[in-house]
Structure formats: C-alpha cells, structure tokens
Design a protein around this motif. Structure first.
Motif, mmCIF file in Angstrom:
data_model
loop_
_atom_site.group_PDB
_atom_site.id
_atom_site.type_symbol
_atom_site.label_atom_id
_atom_site.label_comp_id
_atom_site.label_asym_id
_atom_site.label_seq_id
_atom_site.Cartn_x
_atom_site.Cartn_y
_atom_site.Cartn_z
ATOM 1 N N GLU A 75 -7.992 -0.698 6.713
ATOM 2 C CA GLU A 75 -6.453 0.732 6.770
ATOM 3 C C GLU A 75 -6.895 0.214 8.694
ATOM 4 O OE1 GLU A 75 -3.709 2.078 5.678
ATOM 5 O OE2 GLU A 75 -4.273 0.529 3.076
ATOM 6 N N TYR A 134 4.476 -6.691 9.925
ATOM 7 C CA TYR A 134 4.225 -5.651 9.312
ATOM 8 C C TYR A 134 4.581 -4.883 11.055
ATOM 9 C CZ TYR A 134 3.181 -8.183 5.685
ATOM 10 O OH TYR A 134 2.556 -9.003 4.703
ATOM 11 N N TYR A 137 2.333 -1.254 11.090
ATOM 12 C CA TYR A 137 1.110 -0.596 10.608
ATOM 13 C C TYR A 137 0.786 -1.559 11.318
ATOM 14 C CZ TYR A 137 -0.783 -0.282 6.303
ATOM 15 O OH TYR A 137 -1.730 -0.164 5.565
ATOM 16 N N TYR B 521 0.067 2.327 2.699
ATOM 17 C CA TYR B 521 1.820 1.496 3.103
ATOM 18 C C TYR B 521 2.402 1.735 3.872
ATOM 19 C CZ TYR B 521 2.939 -3.466 2.649
ATOM 20 O OH TYR B 521 3.637 -4.247 2.985
#
Lengths: 533, 581
Positions: A75, A134, A137, B521
């Motif tokens: 992550e 993305y 992120y 996410y």
C-alpha cells in the motif's frame, strides 16, 4: 535428471538402474514456461483474488508453466519490506512451483530508496514496477520516475512500468460518468489506447535519459507495441510484455449485454477494441520486437467484480491467463507460421529467465539447469472453458476458444506433476528463486553506454563583458538549478591588465557579481573572448 | 468585403482607420502574381490600402503611380506567427521592441507579425494584453495581432480567456509543458485548458518540452560543473521535445481539439507531428528560422557570446541534418507554418547567465531572415515550389489564425500587403547590416539567395531597393475571430461522430462482494465524487424476478444500493442477467 537438476543430455546416455523413463516419442521437450507476471492472492479491499498461490500455481503447471513471478504490491506509504515478507510467507506456504517476486514501488522517498537497495542486495529482487496511472494513489510524477529510474540504473535493477497516463484517465473517467456511462464499456472508453501509447513513449524517454533498462508490463494495444518496436530500432533498451489476454482476445466484449461477462474482461490497460490487435501483437512477439509473454493472471469472482456494478471505476481489475498462456501463443503464433519452436521457447521462458538473471538455471535445457521440463504435444486440441479450467474463477475470458498445442507431461523440480491429464501438484514445494542485479541481457549495453555518455564542459575563458541589470525576484528559473550553480575558479585572463584608470580593479576571485549590479566598463576593457563576430 | 467590414466592426474601435484617409493609388504592372494555389501574370491595382483589382489590362483611374514588376513574382506579404518583442526575462526586455522588430520584419518581406503576450504567473491576462496592445499601437510599423500565453490555469483565467476571445479578437493561446514551477501545467490542467479553449474555438499553441525532466537534467548537469551554454542543449535533449509533442497530440486527440506546436526544433519532434497527421490528428507544426537555417553545434563554440546567442528553447538540435529534414517536411506539407520566434537579447543581457546557463535569456533573431532562408534552402534547392513558399510563409498562417483571405492572399478585397520577390538577390547575412538592434546574428556569414525587392504594407511602399521607409505607429491591431475553418471544420464533424453511448443492460443483481467501507483503494478523486447514481438509465423491470420476499425487503425499489451492503441471495433468485457462460 537427478535431484531436481538436469545431469546429462545426449543420445544413448549411461544412467544408473532403477530410473523412471518417460517416453517422449519424438515430441518436443522444452524448458518449462516462466510466467513473468502474476497477481496471486492479491489483497483487494479486504478480500483477495480467488486464485491464491496454491490454486494459481496449479493452474500455471496445468498450462506448462513451471515458474511464476508475482508482483508484491505494498500500500502507498507502507513498508516495501513488510509487504515483501508477507508475500514470501504466502507463497512459501502454498506455491506448487518455483517463484520469484517483483516489488512494486507505490510511493517514493528516502526510506523507500533504502528498502529498494536492501531488496536488491539482500533479498533477491531485481525488478521493480512503478505506475504512471492510478492518479492520487500509485501514480508517480515524471520527476519521481526520473529519480527511481536513476536509482535503479545505479543498482542494476530493472524498471517495470505500468504505462498509462493517469491524469488524462481521471479526466476521462469523470467525463464518462457524467455522460451516464457506468457499465464496463466506460472502462475502455476512458482508457483509450492512445493514453497507453503516450505513457509508453514517455517512459521510454525517461529511461533513455537515465540510461536505465525499461520493461513495459502489459502491452495491450498496437500503438503501444509500435512505440516499443520503434524505440528498439533506435537502440533503446526496452522490453515489452504482451499478456495472454492481449494475445488471445480483444476488447469488443466490454460492450456485451451480459454485465458479468463484460466485467470479467476489465483490466488495465484495457483490451483494445480493435480485433486485429492479438494478431499484430503475436507478429511482433515473433519478430522479437516484444520480448516476453506474461499472463497478468489476477482473477476476481463475479461477486467481487460486482463491487463496481454501478460505477465502472470500482470494478476490480484483472483477467485470467496463467493456464492458457503457452497454448495461446502456440496456437496463434506457431501454428499460424509466424513463429518457430525456438522462438516459442524464447518468449515463453528463456527471455524471461534472461531478464531476471536466472539464465541458464531456468529457461534452458542444459546440464546443471533446474529440471523444469515440459513435453509439448503439438497435436492436442482442446476447448477452453471455465468448467474445466484449474483456476477458481467462475469466468474464463477465453471461453469457447479451440486451441491447438498443450503440455502432455510437466516436470517441475524433477517431479512429474502433470501426466495423462492428471495434475499431482503439491502445495508448498515451490522455492523462492532469488534474482541478482545487473542482468547481462539488459545491462551489458547500458554499461557500455554509461562510459560513452560522459559529458564535458567546453573550456572557455570567463566572459567578462558587460552584464545587464536584472532582478532574480521576478519570474525565476527552476529554483533547484539557481541554487546549485557551482562557482568555478575563474581562469585568469592574461590579456587583461590589472592596471586601471577607473579606480580600484575588480578582484578576479569574486566569482559571481552581485545580481543587479551593473558593470558598464570592466577594468582593462573587453577581452577578446567577448569580441563579436 | 463583408467579411472585412465585420472584422473591423467587432473590435477595432475605429482607432486606426484615420491613418488611411490619404488616398493612395498604386498599380503593380507586369508581375507574376503568386498565391498558394496558383501563379498567373496579372496587374494588381491598389487603393486605400486594399487590393481593388487583379487581372490583365485593368481599367484604372488616371494619375496612378505605377510600379513595374518586370515579370518578377508578386506575393502576399509574409506573416510571422511567432515573435516575442516584449517578452521580459528577469526584468530585462529584448532589444528589439515593436519598432525595431517590425522594421526587421518589413525588411525581410514580412508585413504582419503575431506577437506573444507573456504575462507572468499571477498577472492578469487582460492587463498584459492591453499593455502589449498599447505598446504595439505606439510603435509597430506593420499590422500585428497577438497570441496570449497562459502561464497558469485557474478559474480566474477562464473568465479572462472568454473575454479575450469574445471582445478582444484573440483566438490563439499558448500553454507550456516546460518551465517547471513557473509556467508549466500538469497533464490534468492541460486537459482542462484544451477542453475550455476548444469550446471557445481557439487554437491551442503548445510549447512542447518535458519540464520535469529538464529540471532534473539541469541540476544534474550543473552538478557536473557544466555551466556554459553547452549545458543548455545537454539538459534539453530533443527526445524531451518529441515526448512532449507526442503527449500534447494525445491530449489534443482525447479532447478533440486542434493543437499547434510552436517551435519545432528537431527531427524527432517533426516526425511525431508527421506521424500524428498520418493518423488523422488535427495538429500543426511551426519550425522557426533558427531551426530551418542553423544547428546546435554552435553551443560548443569557444566564444561564450556566440554560443549564448543560440540559446533558445527548445534548443537547436546538434544534429546538422536537422534543417534539411525540416525543410523537406515543410515542403511536403507535414509542417505548415514558418515562424521566427524572434526574441533578440543583447550580449550583455545574455551574460546574465554567464555562470549558469539556466539564467541565459532564451531567444534568437530571425524575423528579417525568415522568408529568405525558406527560399534559399527549400525553393532554390528544388524541394518546394513558389506556391508552397507562399503557403508556408503567409497563407497557412492566415488560415490557421483566421485572417484569410484578408491576409495571406493577393485578391480583390484583401489588404494591400504585397511583396515583389527577387529570387536572384544574393546577400550575406551579417549583424552589421541588419535592422535588428541585436549585436549578434546567429546566421552571421551565411549567404542567402532570394529577398524582397519591394515591400508594401497597407498599400504604402515601405521598402524598396534596400531602403526602409517604415513609419512608427502605423501598424494596426488585426482582431481574429474564433473557430477558424482550417482547424475547426474537421473538429466539428468529429464532435458529432464521437458521441458515446452506454450499453443498455439490465441491472446486475447477482451477489456483490463485501468491501471495506474505508476503501484503501481510492479511485481518482474527481470521478469518485461525481459518480452520478442519478444519471443511471431507469432499471428495466425484470420479469423473471418476483416481488414476493420472505425477508421483507423489496429488491426493485429505486434506491441504489450502497457499496458495502452485502446481498447474499437476492429474493427471487438470480436473474438470467448474471448467468454465467
């Protein structure tokens, strides 16, 4: 074969008694496939992909692949090392075949830099993926990419990129949703192949600036593949990886009336709606412009995909392909006459081993190599269907395709794991195979170029003509450069007299005159350095 | 004529019409009129600054001044689409202002310039525009128009852009992909800017270089101790130009907006444009005088002042075959327009960067030499014919920026900006004989065939036999309307073709996986927020599905389901929509 290694090759070998003999009957014996791109047991919003390391590696073996390379995805903000350890634990527990790991770099700072260094030196990881998509992120800016590439080039790593322009995608997604397009077709409409090609082009530019070998994961479209093949023709060190999905099917299914079917094709970059894409990619794979094939196997159940039933941006991305990979290439490239059997081995196994620096341990049948072998049956014909595939997914994107060529016998670590259509895989026997940095396949050329690319300053006398008045406060050039301006020791100008009628001579050793101070007539007059024409 | 009246009616505000009360009548006799589409022998009759008649044996009033063309070419005056005559750099202004710059332009056969208004980030675009217009009205010797550069993107800028397009007669704006932390825009900002400018019908000019990478390279090269002008091209390799061109074109395609690449300096950037045009993109490329006639090898000159004179961005390519390649593409139509990017700084101004190449003011000369070099290197070499010469030096620019046919053509009703071109004129370029005030000329010593024998601006002879008689302040601001056909006609059709439609499907009502509500996410923020549950097509009633339920819940009510709400077995069972296989 003995103890999982190949001991002898040749005609009429002398072997000890009590050896089990496998009759190949003139069939091809090839090195086991290496699937360089899988996402097994990938965590996703509290759930995980339905194929874990046991299920996924079984599917791999069933398709003739005896080694997988999985992506570790930490992550953003979390430790790369922890994620790596987690993946190692999962894989060691369950994997039925040898494996290796790529680590994805999801953010960039000094601690990540140290972790990457540690992973390369101690942990047997030589390839790292960065994301150009993305937004907000995983996505990295051009400057960050430049720094990552520079760092990897120093340490001998391979830079892998997920190449799509995330900023434009975000804009397009917002636009699609506004237009009321919420189904899976919105996925491909908001991620047109141009954005893939653009990012590939940019990644290649950055890699060439930093002299870092580049590996483009998931080549999904003709235009992206073209950019790679053009760059290779210009001498860039770049490798392209088409995946089972892009080699075997196309993006027309996103418009299927069946939501579940359409959603099962969702992956990024998306499959191209151009139906000639698979054929084209197979051609480039045959000609060597694309180097390896992966599967990007990342399977979600329909219920998981349905997270995005009202908004395509929420659909978990991933398709199956680990089991079908080798068969697809055989059917689409070898039986169509595009590719010969040697190239088939290269793109399904050997090139991957070379890039990962595992060659010749993997990817070759030679004395001393690991005993990962496949006896390939060129005549077998089977129909792909979710009912008979090994993966746990309810859907198979290749459903109904009739494919020629399949493994008859698969030998992994010297043990028969597939024989007569029966799979005898054992969970947990898979070993982690460490990859060392500076693979020759990528770095030989890079090293040579490093020596050539030394830049030199032009030796000139100091400019000592008049300088206009200016203010640094207004406008301003890139701040970094303005500050680091190195002050060189000025070269003494022999033409210049120290004597002056205009008062005290300007000291030679003040390197930069204070900004904003006007020098009208330098003492000693103009030197020849500034004379015009 | 109607066209013209409309134009001057919109926003010229009658300020400069008074200058043309003196009736001047001229007849150019015996010349070969060359337009972009054809050449023919004809006389040209000019009155009140307009071309009144073109043809043989014209009936003209008596007392007309006759100019004998003697069979030489009569061409529309050049249009230089890229000058920077007031662009400040660290507080200094170029030595060629609107007076010097337009004098240089006229001496080279160029009768109209389009200058860049370059506001600093935070400045009002409108104020900057007015500053430029005021200065130009006072000084310019030829007609002019203005591009406005957009140094940053925000809401305030949008209103100003709208005003500039609708009231001020501006239809072209430049955005920057380079100059990190100063002018540079992110891809998202570029996308929004393209969308907005497209709605206004403006032409988007792009300074195409990857600023992020340049900043990295600059600090790397300064760190290596390279501080001289050679650091400039080393830190801005042509790959970065090509990359940005490619990205700009991709953006243009996505938004369906015409893109104009200002300053094409390298082969690879030009090739990127060529390939995109082959694929149907609406993109225009503008090589400049410097890239057409010089190369970047001079950055390594031992003479600092000389090396610094070549500093411009994107830099000249060190590849000496570049000019030839660009001329070839210009000749075959893959590149369309020639600018000069004339932005002349004196040596002492350039010397601001004597210890650090990143501080050297960027800009080269070229307004005066522009047309002659295209003639010398393309027409005289047999690459290009005279009609294409007119197209790339004048007509295409007029078309792209919506000045055609008032400018860029010799026809009845057009402005009397006319040049008699002498293909045999040979001259050696030198700073000593130029009109520009710069002390350096980057083309110093080059011999050049072709040049203007006579230049006429607004119906007055301003240059004849090497003598310039330009009048300060006679230049008029030429307003330009949005949606130029040359760029926008195709765009309009594509808009219609490209309408997207959602697939009509039944609503998915199978099981949905439970997800963590604080999603780790995160999807792109804008989309997540605007996710329009209300825009969904009305659910199609599923006849297979029963209303009856033991659990009490009604499944086909219209409230969209929250994510995170687990539906294990929908009442009535699965519908056929989710059946597999």
């Amino acid at each position: 074969m003995e103890d999982g290694l190949i001991k002898q090759i040749g005609d009429n070998l002398i072997v000890p008694g009590g050896v089990k003999t496998v009759e190949a009957n003139g069939r091809m014996v090839i090195p086991g496939g290496i699937d360089i791109h899988t996402h097994l047991q990938m965590p996703y919003r509290g759930t995980a992909t339905v194929d874990d390391f046991a299920q996924g590696s079984k599917a791999a073996l069933a398709g003739g692949t005896t080694m997988i390379v999985d992506h570790v995805i930490p992550e953003p903000g979390s430790s790369l090392m922890e994620a790596y350890d987690q993946w190692r634990q999962w894989a060691d527990e369950k994997s039925c075949c040898d494996y290796s790991l790529h680590v994805d770099i999801t953010h960039w700072d000094d601690s990540v830099r140290q972790e990457v260094d540690h992973l390369i030196k101690e942990k047997g990881v030589n390839s790292f993926q960065v994301y150009m998509a993305y937004k907000d992120y995983f996505q990295m800016s051009n400057s960050e990419l430049y720094e990552v590439f520079t760092f990897l080039a120093e340490r001998g790593g391979i830079a892998q990129v997920h190449a799509e322009n995330g900023e434009i995608i975000a804009e397009e997604q917002a636009r699609m949703l506004q237009m009321g397009i919420t189904g899976p077709e919105g996925h491909v409409l908001s991620r047109p192949e141009e954005l893939e090609a653009e990012a590939v082009f940019r990644a290649i530019t950055i890699a060439s600036q930093t002299n870092c070998p580049l590996y483009v994961t998931r080549v999904m479209s003709k235009s992206a593949a073209d950019i790679i093949s053009q760059a290779r023709k210009k001498g860039n060190v770049v490798f392209g990886e088409p995946i089972s999905a892009s080699l075997g099917t196309d993006g027309t299914h996103y418009w299927s009336k069946n939501w579940a079917k359409a959603a099962s094709f969702v992956t990024s970059p998306p499959l191209s709606p151009d139906p000639t894409t698979p054929d084209y990619l197979n051609t480039l794979l045959s000609s060597g412009d694309l180097s390896v094939s992966g599967s990007a196997h990342c399977t979600f159940s329909v219920a998981q995909k349905a997270i995005g039933k009202d908004d395509f941006t929420q659909i978990p991305e991933g398709v199956n392909g680990v089991e079908e990979r080798m068969t697809l290439i055989w059917d689409k490239a070898v039986t169509t006459g595009k590719m010969d059997e040697n190239m088939f081995v290269a793109v399904t196994s050997t090139n991957a081993a070379k890039i990962l620096n595992l060659y010749p341990r993997k990817g070759r049948i030679a004395v001393g190599s690991d005993a990962d072998l496949v006896i390939w049956d060129t005549d077998s014909v089977r129909t792909i269907t979710a009912k008979t595939h090994t993966s746990a997914a309810e859907y198979n994107i290749f459903e109904g395709m009739e494919l020629r060529g399949a493994p008859l016998v698969v030998i992994c670590q010297g043990k028969m794991v597939l024989e007569d259509g029966n799979l005898h895989a054992t969970s947990g026997v898979g070993r982690f195979i460490p990859c060392s940095p500076f693979p020759d396949f990528a770095y030989k050329r890079v090293k040579a170029r490093k020596q050539l690319a030394v830049l030199r300053a032009v030796p000139r006398g100091m400019y000592d003509g008049p300088v206009s008045e200016f203010s640094l406060s207004r406008g301003g050039t890139p701040s970094a450069s303005a500050r680091t301006s190195p002050t060189k020791q000025p070269v003494r100008n022999l033409h210049q007299s120290g004597f002056s009628l205009a008062g005290p001579p300007t000291p030679d050793d003040i390197p930069i005159r204070p900004a904003g101070r006007r020098i009208v007539v330098p003492p000693g007059g103009r030197s020849n350095i500034t004379s015009l024409s | 004529m109607n066209d013209r009246d409309n134009m001057s009616g919109t926003s010229e505000q009658g300020q400069s019409n008074s200058l043309h009360l003196t009736t001047e009548r001229l007849l150019i006799k015996g010349g070969r009129v060359v337009n972009d589409d054809q050449s023919l022998y004809a006389d040209v009759y000019i009155e009140d600054g307009l071309i009144k008649q073109v043809g043989e044996n014209l009936v003209v009033p008596g007392g007309v001044k006759v100019i004998e063309a003697d069979g030489r070419m009569v061409i529309p005056g050049g249009i230089d689409v890229n000058t920077c005559l007031m662009k400040p750099h660290l507080g200094v202004r170029p030595v060629d202002d609107f007076l010097q710059g337009t004098r240089a332009a006229l001496a080279g056969g160029t009768t109209m310039i389009i200058d860049h208004v370059t506001p600093q980030p935070g400045d009002s675009l409108l104020e900057a525009f007015e500053r430029w217009q005021e200065a130009a009205d006072r000084k310019a010797c030829c007609d002019y128009s203005l591009h406005v550069d957009v140094p940053q993107w925000n809401e305030a800028v949008k209103d100003e852009l709208e005003l500039l397009v609708q009231d001020k007669g501006i239809n072209s704006f430049q955005v920057y992909m380079a100059y990190k932390d100063l002018y540079q825009m992110t891809d998202s900002e570029l996308y929004e800017a393209f969308c907005f400018l497209k709605q206004l019908g403006a032409v988007v000019l792009v300074h195409a270089e990857n600023g992020d990478l340049i900043a990295q390279e600059q600090s790397k090269i300064l760190g290596m101790g390279i501080t001289g002008p050679e650091g400039h091209p080393l830190s801005r390799p042509e790959e970065l130009e090509a990359e940005a061109v490619f990205r700009a074109i991709t953006l243009g395609n996505r938004v369906n907006c015409p893109v104009y690449v200002a300053k094409v300096m390298s082969k690879s950037a030009a090739d990127a444009i060529t390939q995109a045009r082959r694929k149907g993109s609406v993109v225009f490329g503008e090589p400049i005088t410097a890239s057409l006639a010089a190369d970047g090898s001079h950055y390594w000159s031992k003479n600092w002042a000389k090396a610094a004179a070549y500093v411009t961005s994107p830099p000249l390519s060190p590849d000496p075959t570049t000019p030839d390649h660009l001329h070839t593409l210009l000749s075959c139509g893959d590149l369309q327009v020639v600018g000069s990017a004339h932005c002349a700084y004196s040596t002492s101004q350039k010397a601001i960067g004597k210890d650090d190449f990143t501080l050297i003011p960027e800009g080269t000369n070229g307004a005066e030499e522009r047309m002659a070099f295209v003639w010398d290197k393309a027409v005289a070499m047999g690459k290009m014919d005279e009609n294409q010469f007119v197209a790339v030096t004048s007509t295409n620019a007029a078309k792209i920026f919506n000045l055609y046919p008032r400018k860029g053509r010799i026809a009845a009703g057009s402005d009397a900006d006319v040049v008699i071109w002498d293909p045999d004129n040979v001259k050696t370029i030198t700073a000593k004989l130029q009109q520009s005030a710069a002390d350096y000329n980057i083309f110093e010593g080059l011999e050049c065939r072709g040049g203007p024998a006579l230049v006429m601006s607004q119906g007055r002879v301003v240059y004849e036999d090497g003598k310039l008689q330009a009048q300060q302040g006679t230049g008029r601001f030429i307003p330009r309307k949005p949606f130029p056909d040359f760029a926008y006609q195709r765009i309009k059709f594509r808009n219609q073709v490209k309408a997207r439609q959602a697939v009509t499907r039944g609503i998915y009502d199978g099981p949905v996986c439970d997800v963590v509500l604080t999603p780790k996410y995160i999807t792109p923020a804008p989309s997540a927020k605007t996710s329009p549950t209300s825009h969904q097509p009305p659910p199609i009633r599923n006849l297979h599905q029963s209303n009856f339920s033991l659990s009490g819940a009604q499944i086909d009510d219209n409230i969209p389901r929250r994510s995170g709400h687990r539906i294990v077995a929908p009442p009535g069972g699965r519908s056929n929509i989710t059946s597999l296989g």
